[in-house]
Design an enzyme around this catalytic site. Structure first.
Site, PDB file in Angstrom:
ATOM      1  N   SER A  15       1.099  -1.214  -0.101  1.00  4.76           N
ATOM      2  CA  SER A  15      -0.263   0.575   0.190  1.00  4.76           C
ATOM      3  C   SER A  15       0.938   1.499   0.009  1.00  4.76           C
ATOM      4  CB  SER A  15      -0.842  -0.250   1.767  1.00  4.76           C
ATOM      5  OG  SER A  15      -1.438   1.649   1.542  1.00  4.76           O
ATOM      6  N   SER A  17      -0.468   4.088   0.869  1.00  4.32           N
ATOM      7  CA  SER A  17      -1.450   5.202   1.862  1.00  4.32           C
ATOM      8  C   SER A  17      -0.588   5.612   3.228  1.00  4.32           C
ATOM      9  CB  SER A  17      -2.482   4.111   2.903  1.00  4.32           C
ATOM     10  OG  SER A  17      -3.584   3.963   1.394  1.00  4.32           O
ATOM     11  N   LYS A  66     -12.245  -4.757   5.820  1.00  2.00           N
ATOM     12  CA  LYS A  66     -13.626  -3.724   5.542  1.00  2.00           C
ATOM     13  C   LYS A  66     -14.986  -4.086   6.366  1.00  2.00           C
ATOM     14  CE  LYS A  66     -11.560  -1.477   1.903  1.00  2.00           C
ATOM     15  NZ  LYS A  66     -12.097  -0.896   0.196  1.00  2.00           N
ATOM     16  N   ASN A  87     -13.810   2.032   5.351  1.00  3.83           N
ATOM     17  CA  ASN A  87     -12.460   1.962   5.582  1.00  3.83           C
ATOM     18  C   ASN A  87     -11.710   3.141   5.937  1.00  3.83           C
ATOM     19  OD1 ASN A  87     -13.130   4.468   4.637  1.00  3.83           O
ATOM     20  ND2 ASN A  87     -12.581   4.683   2.002  1.00  3.83           N
ATOM     21  N   ASP A 102     -14.484   5.828   0.897  1.00  3.60           N
ATOM     22  CA  ASP A 102     -14.528   5.519  -1.149  1.00  3.60           C
ATOM     23  C   ASP A 102     -15.763   6.583  -2.032  1.00  3.60           C
ATOM     24  OD1 ASP A 102     -12.474   3.553  -1.131  1.00  3.60           O
ATOM     25  OD2 ASP A 102     -13.330   2.247  -0.771  1.00  3.60           O
ATOM     26  N   ASN A 150     -21.601  -8.593 -13.045  1.00  2.00           N
ATOM     27  CA  ASN A 150     -20.253  -8.871 -12.621  1.00  2.00           C
ATOM     28  C   ASN A 150     -20.468 -10.273 -12.910  1.00  2.00           C
ATOM     29  OD1 ASN A 150     -19.029  -9.092 -10.185  1.00  2.00           O
ATOM     30  ND2 ASN A 150     -19.878 -10.141  -8.993  1.00  2.00           N
ATOM     31  N   ARG A 151     -18.630 -11.604 -12.851  1.00  2.00           N
ATOM     32  CA  ARG A 151     -19.193 -12.646 -13.207  1.00  2.00           C
ATOM     33  C   ARG A 151     -20.150 -13.889 -12.086  1.00  2.00           C
ATOM     34  NH1 ARG A 151     -13.031 -14.697 -11.889  1.00  2.00           N
ATOM     35  NH2 ARG A 151     -13.954 -14.209  -9.234  1.00  2.00           N
ATOM     36  N   THR A 152     -19.917 -12.735 -11.396  1.00  2.00           N
ATOM     37  CA  THR A 152     -21.162 -13.831 -10.779  1.00  2.00           C
ATOM     38  C   THR A 152     -22.691 -13.116 -10.093  1.00  2.00           C
ATOM     39  OG1 THR A 152     -19.139 -14.506  -8.844  1.00  2.00           O
ATOM     40  CG2 THR A 152     -21.070 -14.958  -8.174  1.00  2.00           C
ATOM     41  N   GLU A 154     -25.000 -13.747  -9.219  1.00  2.00           N
ATOM     42  CA  GLU A 154     -25.843 -13.566  -7.824  1.00  2.00           C
ATOM     43  C   GLU A 154     -25.264 -12.910  -6.648  1.00  2.00           C
ATOM     44  OE1 GLU A 154     -24.361 -16.971  -7.982  1.00  2.00           O
ATOM     45  OE2 GLU A 154     -25.735 -16.476  -9.619  1.00  2.00           O
ATOM     46  N   GLY A 249      -7.724   4.685 -11.391  1.00  2.00           N
ATOM     47  CA  GLY A 249      -7.944   4.999  -9.682  1.00  2.00           C
ATOM     48  C   GLY A 249      -7.017   5.562  -9.309  1.00  2.00           C
TER      49      GLY A 249
HETATM   50  P1  NAP Z   1     -13.952  -7.787  -4.311  1.00  2.00           P
HETATM   51  O1  NAP Z   1     -15.118  -6.852  -3.309  1.00  2.00           O
HETATM   52  O2  NAP Z   1     -12.914  -8.922  -4.278  1.00  2.00           O
HETATM   53  O3  NAP Z   1     -14.174  -7.490  -5.940  1.00  2.00           O
HETATM   54  C1  NAP Z   1     -13.720  -7.905  -6.562  1.00  2.00           C
HETATM   55  C2  NAP Z   1     -14.704  -8.120  -8.025  1.00  2.00           C
HETATM   56  O4  NAP Z   1     -14.129  -7.867  -9.291  1.00  2.00           O
HETATM   57  C3  NAP Z   1     -15.877  -8.947  -7.743  1.00  2.00           C
HETATM   58  O5  NAP Z   1     -17.061  -8.325  -8.577  1.00  2.00           O
HETATM   59  C4  NAP Z   1     -15.485  -9.750  -8.917  1.00  2.00           C
HETATM   60  O6  NAP Z   1     -15.650 -11.161  -9.339  1.00  2.00           O
HETATM   61  C5  NAP Z   1     -14.165  -9.048  -9.834  1.00  2.00           C
HETATM   62  N1  NAP Z   1     -13.227 -10.392 -10.180  1.00  2.00           N
HETATM   63  C6  NAP Z   1     -11.970 -10.767  -9.983  1.00  2.00           C
HETATM   64  N2  NAP Z   1     -11.704 -11.510 -10.369  1.00  2.00           N
HETATM   65  C7  NAP Z   1     -12.090 -11.509 -12.290  1.00  2.00           C
HETATM   66  C8  NAP Z   1     -12.183 -11.943 -13.382  1.00  2.00           C
HETATM   67  N3  NAP Z   1     -11.163 -13.103 -13.946  1.00  2.00           N
HETATM   68  N4  NAP Z   1     -13.444 -12.496 -14.396  1.00  2.00           N
HETATM   69  C9  NAP Z   1     -14.202 -11.173 -13.615  1.00  2.00           C
HETATM   70  N5  NAP Z   1     -14.264 -10.317 -12.807  1.00  2.00           N
HETATM   71  C10 NAP Z   1     -13.537 -10.927 -11.224  1.00  2.00           C
HETATM   72  O7  NAP Z   1     -12.492  -5.953  -4.551  1.00  2.00           O
HETATM   73  P2  NAP Z   1     -12.761  -4.746  -4.084  1.00  2.00           P
HETATM   74  O8  NAP Z   1     -12.990  -4.384  -2.734  1.00  2.00           O
HETATM   75  O9  NAP Z   1     -14.307  -4.734  -4.149  1.00  2.00           O
HETATM   76  O10 NAP Z   1     -11.960  -3.864  -4.632  1.00  2.00           O
HETATM   77  C11 NAP Z   1     -11.960  -4.045  -6.511  1.00  2.00           C
HETATM   78  C12 NAP Z   1     -11.137  -3.230  -7.388  1.00  2.00           C
HETATM   79  O11 NAP Z   1     -11.028  -1.880  -7.274  1.00  2.00           O
HETATM   80  C13 NAP Z   1      -9.781  -3.767  -6.709  1.00  2.00           C
HETATM   81  O12 NAP Z   1      -8.512  -3.596  -7.480  1.00  2.00           O
HETATM   82  C14 NAP Z   1      -9.006  -2.744  -6.072  1.00  2.00           C
HETATM   83  O13 NAP Z   1      -8.008  -2.339  -5.803  1.00  2.00           O
HETATM   84  C15 NAP Z   1      -9.984  -1.297  -6.416  1.00  2.00           C
HETATM   85  N6  NAP Z   1     -10.331  -0.056  -5.264  1.00  2.00           N
HETATM   86  C16 NAP Z   1      -9.794   0.826  -5.978  1.00  2.00           C
HETATM   87  C17 NAP Z   1      -9.695   1.950  -4.902  1.00  2.00           C
HETATM   88  C18 NAP Z   1      -9.518   3.885  -5.531  1.00  2.00           C
HETATM   89  O14 NAP Z   1      -9.364   4.260  -4.271  1.00  2.00           O
HETATM   90  N7  NAP Z   1      -8.991   4.136  -6.428  1.00  2.00           N
HETATM   91  C19 NAP Z   1     -10.486   1.526  -3.974  1.00  2.00           C
HETATM   92  C20 NAP Z   1     -11.410   0.440  -3.431  1.00  2.00           C
HETATM   93  C21 NAP Z   1     -11.143  -0.473  -4.722  1.00  2.00           C
HETATM   94  P3  NAP Z   1     -16.777 -11.887  -8.599  1.00  2.00           P
HETATM   95  O15 NAP Z   1     -18.225 -11.486  -7.561  1.00  2.00           O
HETATM   96  O16 NAP Z   1     -17.704 -12.697  -9.614  1.00  2.00           O
HETATM   97  O17 NAP Z   1     -16.037 -12.705  -7.529  1.00  2.00           O
END
Ligand code: NAP
Length: 284
Positions: A15, A17, A66, A87, A102, A150-152, A154, A249
């Protein structure tokens, strides 16, 4: 008194941060240290309990804690409650308050780009914690429609069910599968990637979250990728190659951190210094 504040997560070594938050603290001349608190799940309760000490401002919280921190706090703000994730924790005289910055980080990032969400059709890729914050912000800012893909399937449906009561009928909110993505993209003006596809160092490093030829084109369109590393993600590059305005981002990452800083200190965050420190850290 020398204050402490830090990042709770596991792992936290990657990180940036601590770098841009410390730069902010030093810039405004406060006597505080921002630390990286790598915390395994079984140690979370003890770590959070220590935030109640009088010398501690609170903390940022990242993956995987979180959601798990919520029952350990005294009060949760409205956004964090609806999103189901905290967060930022603020210590006010021993009571712990949970926030989700966020929402404001994303909003300010779009404002800085001069993009107005109100009345706009949006496609959100992903349905994890970040997507929930983005959908909450888009509803508050009165997007005309939000389509979650979304991939999943549900998980996307659950997100929509949870957020639907917030829409007041102003925003059309629905979940569709990837089969209907092309259709949803036809009229969209904002595409937000909230998946982790393309994240540097992950299994999907270098990959796109959708086929490049599906990226919509047209004037006034914006592609915003929440992924901050690499600074130019595969999606941002592919969109720019098609002549579409696209941003990664990093701006949101710094702006959500700035909102945390303001909650802890009650002072305006030195944004320029934070952005400079973050950009330098990303480059290094
Ligand atoms: P998370 O809860 O783990 O969610 C991940 C998401 O990505 C889910 O929708 C997942 O789908 C999808 N995904 C993962 N691998 C995939 C694949 N191979 N094909 C298709 N979909 C896939 O993570 P999160 O906390 O929401 O964070 C998501 C992203 O946002 C991260 O990269 C994080 O670094 C970024 N982020 C950035 C900020 C910023 O301030 N810039 C803030 C927060 C997060 P499934 O549900 O099907 O698994």
């Amino acid at each position: 008194m020398a204050w402490t504040v830090g990042l709770i997560g596991h792992p936290v070594g990657h990180s940036i941060s601590p770098i841009f938050q410390q730069a902010a603290i030093d810039e405004v001349g406060l006597s505080a240290r921002y630390e990286a608190w790598d915390t395994e799940p079984q140690a979370l309760a003890a770590r959070v309990a220590r935030l109640r000490e009088p010398d501690c401002w609170g903390a940022n919280v990242t993956i995987p804690h979180k959601e798990a921190v919520i029952p350990l706090l005294d009060e949760i703000d409205l956004a964090a409650r609806h999103i189901g994730a905290v967060n930022t924790i603020v210590n006010r005289e021993g009571r712990l308050y949970g926030h989700n910055t966020d929402v404001v980080g994303f909003r300010r990032a779009l404002q800085d780009l001069g993009f107005a969400v109100t009345g706009c059709d949006v496609v959100v890729l992903g349905a994890g914690g970040a997507a929930r914050a983005i959908v909450f912000a888009l509803i508050e800012d009165r997007a005309r429609s939000i389509t979650v893909v979304n991939r999943t399937a549900e998980r996307a449906q659950r997100l929509v069910q949870d957020m639907l009561p917030l829409t007041d009928g102003d925003t059309m909110l629905k979940a569709v599968t990837y089969t209907y993505l092309a259709e949803a993209l036809k009229k969209c003006r904002l595409l937000v990637n909230c998946t982790s596809v393309g994240l540097k160092g992950s299994a999907t490093d270098g990959q796109l979250p959708l086929a490049a030829d599906l990226i919509p084109t047209g004037s006034g369109l914006l592609v915003y990728d929440l992924i901050a590393s690499p600074p130019v993600t595969p999606l941002v590059q592919a969109a720019r190659d098609r002549g579409v305005r696209a941003e990664g981002g990093l701006s949101m990452l710094v702006l959500q951190g700035a909102a945390s800083f303001e909650l802890w200190t009650g002072q305006p965050a030195p944004l320029r210094v934070m952005m400079q420190a973050a950009t330098k850290a990303m480059a290094g």
